[in-house]
Design a protein around this motif. Sequence first.
Motif, PDB file in Angstrom:
ATOM      1  N   VAL A   1      13.137  -7.422  -2.377  1.00  0.00           N
ATOM      2  CA  VAL A   1      12.251  -6.472  -1.704  1.00  0.00           C
ATOM      3  C   VAL A   1      11.890  -5.420  -2.733  1.00  0.00           C
ATOM      4  N   LYS A   2      10.588  -5.165  -2.872  1.00  0.00           N
ATOM      5  CA  LYS A   2      10.124  -4.156  -3.840  1.00  0.00           C
ATOM      6  C   LYS A   2       9.226  -3.150  -3.129  1.00  0.00           C
ATOM      7  N   PHE A   3       9.358  -1.890  -3.522  1.00  0.00           N
ATOM      8  CA  PHE A   3       8.538  -0.819  -2.984  1.00  0.00           C
ATOM      9  C   PHE A   3       7.858  -0.096  -4.144  1.00  0.00           C
ATOM     10  N   THR A   4       6.631   0.326  -3.919  1.00  0.00           N
ATOM     11  CA  THR A   4       5.977   1.177  -4.908  1.00  0.00           C
ATOM     12  C   THR A   4       6.302   2.630  -4.556  1.00  0.00           C
ATOM     13  N   ASP A   5       6.088   3.515  -5.505  1.00  0.00           N
ATOM     14  CA  ASP A   5       6.309   4.944  -5.241  1.00  0.00           C
ATOM     15  C   ASP A   5       5.393   5.427  -4.118  1.00  0.00           C
ATOM     16  N   ALA A   6       4.181   4.891  -4.074  1.00  0.00           N
ATOM     17  CA  ALA A   6       3.238   5.292  -3.018  1.00  0.00           C
ATOM     18  C   ALA A   6       3.764   4.891  -1.646  1.00  0.00           C
ATOM     19  N   ALA A   7       4.379   3.719  -1.532  1.00  0.00           N
ATOM     20  CA  ALA A   7       4.929   3.276  -0.250  1.00  0.00           C
ATOM     21  C   ALA A   7       6.087   4.174   0.177  1.00  0.00           C
ATOM     22  N   LEU A   8       6.924   4.556  -0.788  1.00  0.00           N
ATOM     23  CA  LEU A   8       8.052   5.428  -0.478  1.00  0.00           C
ATOM     24  C   LEU A   8       7.588   6.820  -0.046  1.00  0.00           C
ATOM     25  N   ALA A   9       6.461   7.259  -0.569  1.00  0.00           N
ATOM     26  CA  ALA A   9       5.953   8.594  -0.260  1.00  0.00           C
ATOM     27  C   ALA A   9       5.331   8.672   1.129  1.00  0.00           C
ATOM     28  N   LYS A  10       5.054   7.543   1.760  1.00  0.00           N
ATOM     29  CA  LYS A  10       4.393   7.544   3.079  1.00  0.00           C
ATOM     30  C   LYS A  10       5.331   7.944   4.210  1.00  0.00           C
ATOM     31  N   GLY A  11       6.609   7.957   3.970  1.00  0.00           N
ATOM     32  CA  GLY A  11       7.547   8.345   5.020  1.00  0.00           C
ATOM     33  C   GLY A  11       8.263   7.140   5.598  1.00  0.00           C
ATOM     34  N   ALA A  12       9.356   7.456   6.299  1.00  0.00           N
ATOM     35  CA  ALA A  12      10.248   6.411   6.798  1.00  0.00           C
ATOM     36  C   ALA A  12       9.581   5.481   7.807  1.00  0.00           C
ATOM     37  N   GLN A  13       8.824   6.016   8.754  1.00  0.00           N
ATOM     38  CA  GLN A  13       8.223   5.159   9.786  1.00  0.00           C
ATOM     39  C   GLN A  13       7.174   4.222   9.199  1.00  0.00           C
ATOM     40  N   ALA A  14       6.328   4.731   8.335  1.00  0.00           N
ATOM     41  CA  ALA A  14       5.289   3.896   7.728  1.00  0.00           C
ATOM     42  C   ALA A  14       5.917   2.835   6.835  1.00  0.00           C
ATOM     43  N   LEU A  15       6.950   3.223   6.076  1.00  0.00           N
ATOM     44  CA  LEU A  15       7.635   2.273   5.214  1.00  0.00           C
ATOM     45  C   LEU A  15       8.315   1.192   6.043  1.00  0.00           C
ATOM     46  N   SER A  16       8.962   1.586   7.112  1.00  0.00           N
ATOM     47  CA  SER A  16       9.642   0.636   7.986  1.00  0.00           C
ATOM     48  C   SER A  16       8.651  -0.357   8.594  1.00  0.00           C
ATOM     49  N   ALA A  17       7.511   0.130   9.066  1.00  0.00           N
ATOM     50  CA  ALA A  17       6.502  -0.747   9.669  1.00  0.00           C
ATOM     51  C   ALA A  17       5.945  -1.718   8.632  1.00  0.00           C
ATOM     52  N   ALA A  18       5.648  -1.211   7.431  1.00  0.00           N
ATOM     53  CA  ALA A  18       5.115  -2.076   6.372  1.00  0.00           C
ATOM     54  C   ALA A  18       6.146  -3.114   5.960  1.00  0.00           C
ATOM     55  N   LEU A  19       7.411  -2.696   5.874  1.00  0.00           N
ATOM     56  CA  LEU A  19       8.477  -3.622   5.501  1.00  0.00           C
ATOM     57  C   LEU A  19       8.631  -4.723   6.542  1.00  0.00           C
ATOM     58  N   MET A  20       8.669  -4.372   7.803  1.00  0.00           N
ATOM     59  CA  MET A  20       8.854  -5.377   8.859  1.00  0.00           C
ATOM     60  C   MET A  20       7.684  -6.360   8.903  1.00  0.00           C
TER      61      MET A  20
END
Length: 186
Positions: A63-82
Amino acid sequence: MSAEFDQLVTEFERFQASIRDVDDRFAGLGAMQQELTGLQATATSPDGGVTVVTGPGGAVLDVKFTDAALAKGAQALSAALMTTLRDAVGEAARRQAVIVQEHMGDNLGLVDQVIETQAVAFGTSVEEMRSKLEEETARQAPAAAPEDFSEQRVLRQADTPPPPAPPAPGGSAGDTFLRNLFDEED
């Protein structure tokens, strides 16, 4: 008696054909297992912030995240990850079904079953799932090799071996002794 004998011969031939069919299927099991073991599916979120790599059985390999994805916040990151995770696991399952069907035959309709199940589970249509499978298959298909290799390079630049390293100046006393030994004339 001859009719009974002919019938027995026919049944025996059918039985032998069934045995050959089973033998052929089992002969391909090693290749199928190797393909399944090497299976990897990758999905990336629409914004490119999350990438998930899955393997056989939908096992999450990376699983890889960009800095931009991490900056969007926990809920947005969680939704994108799922969503990305679901896409990667779904692709792995579809590709697994294709591999099994290629080796074992279409008698089970395995690919259709997987597509129908995923359509219900993901709340989409069977046609959309078939379209995804066709895109994935096209993406995985090896490029057609050119028929005429006369203008092709045989080795890439990276494939050429590096030149041997020049001998180190000086060296040990043993190296000096051996060089002097062979350099001197008797």
